[in-house]
Motif scaffolding. Structure first.
Motif, PDB file in Angstrom:
ATOM      1  N   ALA A  78      58.113 -22.310 -13.799  1.00  0.00           N
ATOM      2  CA  ALA A  78      57.977 -23.339 -14.836  1.00  0.00           C
ATOM      3  C   ALA A  78      56.682 -24.124 -14.647  1.00  0.00           C
ATOM      4  O   ALA A  78      55.904 -24.327 -15.580  1.00  0.00           O
ATOM      5  CB  ALA A  78      59.186 -24.278 -14.794  1.00  0.00           C
ATOM      6  N   ILE A  79      56.440 -24.547 -13.425  1.00  0.00           N
ATOM      7  CA  ILE A  79      55.259 -25.386 -13.155  1.00  0.00           C
ATOM      8  C   ILE A  79      53.961 -24.589 -13.312  1.00  0.00           C
ATOM      9  O   ILE A  79      52.911 -25.147 -13.638  1.00  0.00           O
ATOM     10  CB  ILE A  79      55.365 -25.991 -11.728  1.00  0.00           C
ATOM     11  N   SER A  80      54.014 -23.279 -13.100  1.00  0.00           N
ATOM     12  CA  SER A  80      52.814 -22.451 -13.252  1.00  0.00           C
ATOM     13  C   SER A  80      52.533 -22.096 -14.702  1.00  0.00           C
ATOM     14  O   SER A  80      51.604 -21.322 -14.979  1.00  0.00           O
ATOM     15  CB  SER A  80      52.955 -21.153 -12.443  1.00  0.00           C
ATOM     16  N   ALA A  81      53.279 -22.643 -15.640  1.00  0.00           N
ATOM     17  CA  ALA A  81      53.079 -22.297 -17.063  1.00  0.00           C
ATOM     18  C   ALA A  81      51.648 -22.583 -17.512  1.00  0.00           C
ATOM     19  O   ALA A  81      51.072 -21.818 -18.294  1.00  0.00           O
ATOM     20  CB  ALA A  81      54.075 -23.059 -17.935  1.00  0.00           C
ATOM     21  N   THR A  82      51.079 -23.665 -16.998  1.00  0.00           N
ATOM     22  CA  THR A  82      49.692 -23.977 -17.390  1.00  0.00           C
ATOM     23  C   THR A  82      48.730 -22.894 -16.915  1.00  0.00           C
ATOM     24  O   THR A  82      47.702 -22.656 -17.539  1.00  0.00           O
ATOM     25  CB  THR A  82      49.247 -25.335 -16.808  1.00  0.00           C
ATOM     26  N   GLU A  83      49.055 -22.247 -15.814  1.00  0.00           N
ATOM     27  CA  GLU A  83      48.190 -21.170 -15.327  1.00  0.00           C
ATOM     28  C   GLU A  83      48.305 -19.930 -16.220  1.00  0.00           C
ATOM     29  O   GLU A  83      47.315 -19.233 -16.439  1.00  0.00           O
ATOM     30  CB  GLU A  83      48.560 -20.829 -13.876  1.00  0.00           C
ATOM     31  N   ARG A  84      49.495 -19.659 -16.729  1.00  0.00           N
ATOM     32  CA  ARG A  84      49.674 -18.494 -17.614  1.00  0.00           C
ATOM     33  C   ARG A  84      49.157 -18.756 -19.030  1.00  0.00           C
ATOM     34  O   ARG A  84      48.929 -17.818 -19.795  1.00  0.00           O
ATOM     35  CB  ARG A  84      51.155 -18.117 -17.687  1.00  0.00           C
ATOM     36  N   CYS A  85      48.999 -20.027 -19.391  1.00  0.00           N
ATOM     37  CA  CYS A  85      48.479 -20.371 -20.715  1.00  0.00           C
ATOM     38  C   CYS A  85      47.070 -19.791 -20.850  1.00  0.00           C
ATOM     39  O   CYS A  85      46.219 -20.041 -19.998  1.00  0.00           O
ATOM     40  CB  CYS A  85      48.442 -21.890 -20.861  1.00  0.00           C
ATOM     41  N   PRO A  86      46.800 -19.013 -21.899  1.00  0.00           N
ATOM     42  CA  PRO A  86      45.481 -18.344 -21.972  1.00  0.00           C
ATOM     43  C   PRO A  86      44.304 -19.300 -22.143  1.00  0.00           C
ATOM     44  O   PRO A  86      43.181 -18.953 -21.805  1.00  0.00           O
ATOM     45  CB  PRO A  86      45.617 -17.418 -23.192  1.00  0.00           C
ATOM     46  N   ILE A  87      44.572 -20.481 -22.657  1.00  0.00           N
ATOM     47  CA  ILE A  87      43.532 -21.476 -22.917  1.00  0.00           C
ATOM     48  C   ILE A  87      43.488 -22.453 -21.737  1.00  0.00           C
ATOM     49  O   ILE A  87      44.533 -22.791 -21.193  1.00  0.00           O
ATOM     50  CB  ILE A  87      43.903 -22.245 -24.218  1.00  0.00           C
ATOM     51  N   PRO A  88      42.298 -22.925 -21.349  1.00  0.00           N
ATOM     52  CA  PRO A  88      42.242 -23.870 -20.223  1.00  0.00           C
ATOM     53  C   PRO A  88      43.068 -25.118 -20.486  1.00  0.00           C
ATOM     54  O   PRO A  88      43.129 -25.597 -21.613  1.00  0.00           O
ATOM     55  CB  PRO A  88      40.751 -24.233 -20.132  1.00  0.00           C
ATOM     56  N   VAL A  89      43.692 -25.624 -19.438  1.00  0.00           N
ATOM     57  CA  VAL A  89      44.523 -26.820 -19.521  1.00  0.00           C
ATOM     58  C   VAL A  89      43.862 -27.919 -18.688  1.00  0.00           C
ATOM     59  O   VAL A  89      43.515 -27.688 -17.530  1.00  0.00           O
ATOM     60  CB  VAL A  89      45.942 -26.534 -19.009  1.00  0.00           C
ATOM     61  N   ILE A  90      43.687 -29.091 -19.297  1.00  0.00           N
ATOM     62  CA  ILE A  90      43.053 -30.212 -18.599  1.00  0.00           C
ATOM     63  C   ILE A  90      44.110 -31.230 -18.222  1.00  0.00           C
ATOM     64  O   ILE A  90      44.856 -31.708 -19.082  1.00  0.00           O
ATOM     65  CB  ILE A  90      42.001 -30.890 -19.505  1.00  0.00           C
ATOM     66  N   ALA A  91      44.192 -31.550 -16.930  1.00  0.00           N
ATOM     67  CA  ALA A  91      45.126 -32.591 -16.482  1.00  0.00           C
ATOM     68  C   ALA A  91      44.441 -33.950 -16.610  1.00  0.00           C
ATOM     69  O   ALA A  91      43.338 -34.138 -16.090  1.00  0.00           O
ATOM     70  CB  ALA A  91      45.532 -32.337 -15.038  1.00  0.00           C
ATOM     71  N   ALA A  92      45.092 -34.872 -17.304  1.00  0.00           N
ATOM     72  CA  ALA A  92      44.578 -36.242 -17.425  1.00  0.00           C
ATOM     73  C   ALA A  92      45.491 -37.130 -16.587  1.00  0.00           C
ATOM     74  O   ALA A  92      46.564 -37.522 -17.023  1.00  0.00           O
ATOM     75  CB  ALA A  92      44.569 -36.673 -18.887  1.00  0.00           C
ATOM     76  N   ILE A  93      45.027 -37.432 -15.368  1.00  0.00           N
ATOM     77  CA  ILE A  93      45.885 -38.095 -14.378  1.00  0.00           C
ATOM     78  C   ILE A  93      45.653 -39.604 -14.411  1.00  0.00           C
ATOM     79  O   ILE A  93      44.525 -40.073 -14.499  1.00  0.00           O
ATOM     80  CB  ILE A  93      45.551 -37.542 -12.970  1.00  0.00           C
ATOM     81  N   HIS A  94      46.757 -40.358 -14.317  1.00  0.00           N
ATOM     82  CA  HIS A  94      46.652 -41.822 -14.295  1.00  0.00           C
ATOM     83  C   HIS A  94      47.875 -42.373 -13.580  1.00  0.00           C
ATOM     84  O   HIS A  94      48.904 -41.692 -13.483  1.00  0.00           O
ATOM     85  CB  HIS A  94      46.567 -42.376 -15.718  1.00  0.00           C
ATOM     86  N   GLY A  95      47.751 -43.569 -13.054  1.00  0.00           N
ATOM     87  CA  GLY A  95      48.877 -44.171 -12.346  1.00  0.00           C
ATOM     88  C   GLY A  95      49.240 -43.379 -11.100  1.00  0.00           C
ATOM     89  O   GLY A  95      48.375 -42.771 -10.462  1.00  0.00           O
ATOM     90  N   ALA A  96      50.519 -43.353 -10.775  1.00  0.00           N
ATOM     91  CA  ALA A  96      50.953 -42.710  -9.543  1.00  0.00           C
ATOM     92  C   ALA A  96      51.191 -41.219  -9.761  1.00  0.00           C
ATOM     93  O   ALA A  96      52.023 -40.833 -10.576  1.00  0.00           O
ATOM     94  CB  ALA A  96      52.224 -43.381  -9.034  1.00  0.00           C
TER      95      ALA A  96
END
Lengths: 206, 206, 206, 206, 206, 206
Positions: C25-43
């Motif tokens: 489930a968590i690796s879904a972003t890796e299987r997504c053919p388009i790049p995924v950008i993490a926008a991290i904030h807070g904790a």
């Protein structure tokens, strides 16, 4: 191009064949037994990044500008950048951003990412001078030691630690028999510079 | 050395045998199930770099000076530096420059390259104190969690992401049955420090 | 849970099964053919780091705080952090320190380690905006080029340079036949923005 | 066993530690620089198969009976059979059937599967005699050649063809300097048996 | 198919996507935690060989006829035959001949090559009966032992011996805590058949 | 040879360089995009075995005699036999025995070990005829299918099953667009022989 060469399968095989040859040419610096220093200046775009990452040491003039340009032409970089750039640097998020956006980046961002190890104030003249200075230092060392270090580092990049340890032990089983060791130690004791013979006429590639 | 031991083939086998044993000794910190912190100070030359890279965490005193010295003695470093230095750092151009030139570099360049994670102002006393402080923090954690983290990180270094994910799932199939989880959660809820039993008398290596 | 499911062997198999599903489930972003950008904030604690490292590009708001928290709960992180964190960063000593101590670290230490490529002053709103800006740039590129770059970079992470070069040559044997190349070149010559058709309804994963 | 050693996590670490030591003992024949011939007779059950597969050459007396017995005791074979049996044989369907059913199989099925290379009519005495005869033949060869062949074959088992070719070229860079080559050729020309010095006192493991 | 889906690049991505899904379906027997026995009879052509090689044990009726048919349709087999056939058999020259010529081969050649482990005189009924008999034998064994054996054998196929030894030691750290060991030993001493509980409701895949 | 070329280190580098070139020449059949059939007859000694194992299909005349002769000359075989022989055969015990003893073995033992796939009664003339017959059959197939099969089988030999499945899916994304598929199916429906255009002038290597 004959008509049948337009068949998508046949074209794919021919393009692949051409790309393998192109890669082989650009990887020549990697096969060179002696370390190769890239002296980067001005615009280093697309193929320039392929070439630079295939070198061993990378210096850049402060006037350098880099771009992984291939996405802008409609393709994934295929002559070495995607194979080597992630392995020589230390910030994969930035590597990916640069590869997907084709944006320009300067010498200081290249240094931050780990792509280059030295920024030389100036342009072509200054960075070539700096590269030659390092090259001269390397040229004073035992060629047996330098060639072995390059070969073992290339092996290290593509193998596990356990594999590489066994490899270097086998390699040095031969290499520690060289007279260069004795020359090195004697020169150090005498506080002189050691001098080493060349590697020989028949030695051409790593 | 008997006369026949001067045969280049026999010498190569014996040298290789010796190097494998030497590497095994220096890699002891890697086999140690508990993380090992290198507290580096003064001159860290040649073998000191082999040893430091085989540790898990590296702190350096501000008076530290490093050198991958082997090329100056006429050989490619063979006790671990070439196997591990590129894998623990993030600027391969600089790693290569340092390996080919044997030049000295200080704590701040070591930090920039990613070789160390902390510069401690001072010398031996200060850096050992900083290392012990971190060690004490780690010592308060569940040993099951710490040992597992070390083992899985070592596996990660030498395997693909897919391989490592399957490995850690198999590993934690057993480890999540430990009572340390319950102790950890209970302590967190009670806002107390958890306490964990030792790993047992018969456990000696990773 | 039936009684026999308390058997340590059966529990280990079930936990492993669950962890493999969780990782998937968590690796879904890796299987997504388009790049995924993490926008991290807070904790960003524990699982947030697993998720972030499975993305392709990582930006963090200046208010971000990170922690590889698993050791504090008594386990080795098992959903991706130990598999990917060392591969996307450039200071393994610091990675290990963070993994063993569970201590908090901020955006600037995350940038220094190479975990993120941009610190955005502010919080959620600002970092999401910055991520969307980069996403919009990527969205203007040929999808054939972007998807290929992502696939080849993932292959590069887990294979040798020689393997990856052969792989990208085979990949581009097909992909260089796309009309996107012509569109890209024509647009560049006309100093216009190229426009590319979508990838097609039936294309879903990398 | 202390009470805390009953914790499932701690027990798993201790069992793993014990198994690694047990495997290390059984793999001693693999580390032995000289080929080891297994002379199998009577019942070869469980651990006997682990030991036999760690040897280099396997002969079996016609009275031999084999069994991968571990499944009958409730475990997956963990001292080497599952690691090596598929790699030394040529019928994976049969390997799997034998591993899942624990059924007995005789020398002729072992030969068919590729597990052994010779069936010797008789029992202990006959098969040991046949093994010694082969050992005597091997003992007449250059030890440099025999040790190198064993090492390169072990490397070949676990690496790609390209990797192994580069490895043997590096290995023989040293080994072709041995005087054994000259002795071999001179003996061949003189139609005599060559005689080679031993490998030396300090050489102990592969 | 929309018009833009005829672009050679887009078609290549869609075909690849479809093939990955097709492979995933056919590999279901490999992910099944329990061994799967293929009972082959009549004509086993193309996809039938892909399916059979993804199983763990292969029996064939004497009326079986095999063919790696894909070359006759104009393609390289892409659902598993080329990935697995060379790894489960022991005569690569014959594997290649069969793959390039698409010629039919019968049960006895399949046995000689190592593709199947048993020829059952007759057809569908007889070979299914033989497969069920073996399945019944396996069903009497500890499921912990059988599942572990399958998992470790799959790991062994794709990893080095050293890697697999460490893997099985970690695996059995957990699995040797199962009550199945005690049940197995007690049953053996009592000369009775052991009985083992099922693996549990939540366990679904390897 | 200059004097300094007698230095054991320099000699090792030169010998390694020569061996890599020699291997490259002998591996030409592996780089050839079309399958190569070895037609073996008479004495196949040393280098002949290196050459034969680098081919794709191996037939032997009944008058053939094989020997892995290198140990008799004082060296480990270094031009391909040790890299490929274990991978193309199915009885590692016999491979090792043959490599350590240099003993002669005939066509039927070669077949039993899996080294060859056909014994042709007779000598040179007969075996060449049989090889040409198979070659003619292969020549009637789609070259896209044949070249792809060879490439994917070579990849399969050196990679895991998961890796190879992904590779062939990427490969066939391009290749299934060839007109050869349609030609194949139409010919099959019409019960005629299909005819395929050549691969093109510019295609030279795999």
């Amino acid at each position: 191009m004959d008509n049948y060469e337009k068949d998508p399968g046949r074209r794919a095989l021919q393009t692949r064949d051409f790309l393998l040859s192109f890669q082989h040419a650009i990887s020549a610096t990697e096969r060179c037994p002696i370390p190769v220093i890239a002296a980067i200046h001005g615009a280093a775009i697309g193929l320039a990044v392929d070439i630079a990452t295939a070198c061993d040491i990378r210096y850049a003039a402060s006037n350098s500008s880099f771009s992984v340009k291939e996405v802008d032409i409609g393709l994934a970089a295929d002559i070495g950048t995607l194979a080597r750039l992630p392995k020589v640097t230390g910030n994969q998020s930035l590597v990916q951003e640069l590869a997907y956006t084709s944006r320009n980046f300067g010498a200081s961002e290249a240094k931050e990412i780990g792509l280059i190890s030295k920024i030389v104030e100036g342009g072509r003249e200054e960075v070539v001078k700096a590269a030659l200075e390092t090259a001269k230092v390397i040229a004073t060392k035992s060629p047996i030691a330098v060639v072995g270090t390059k070969r073992v580092l290339l092996h290290s990049r593509d193998h596990s630690v356990a594999d590489n340890l066994e490899y270097v032990a086998s390699w040095n089983g031969a290499m520690l028999q060289t007279a260069d060791l004795k020359s090195s130690v004697q020169a150090a004791l005498a506080k002189k510079k050691a001098s080493y013979p060349p590697l020989g006429k028949h030695f051409s590639k790593l």
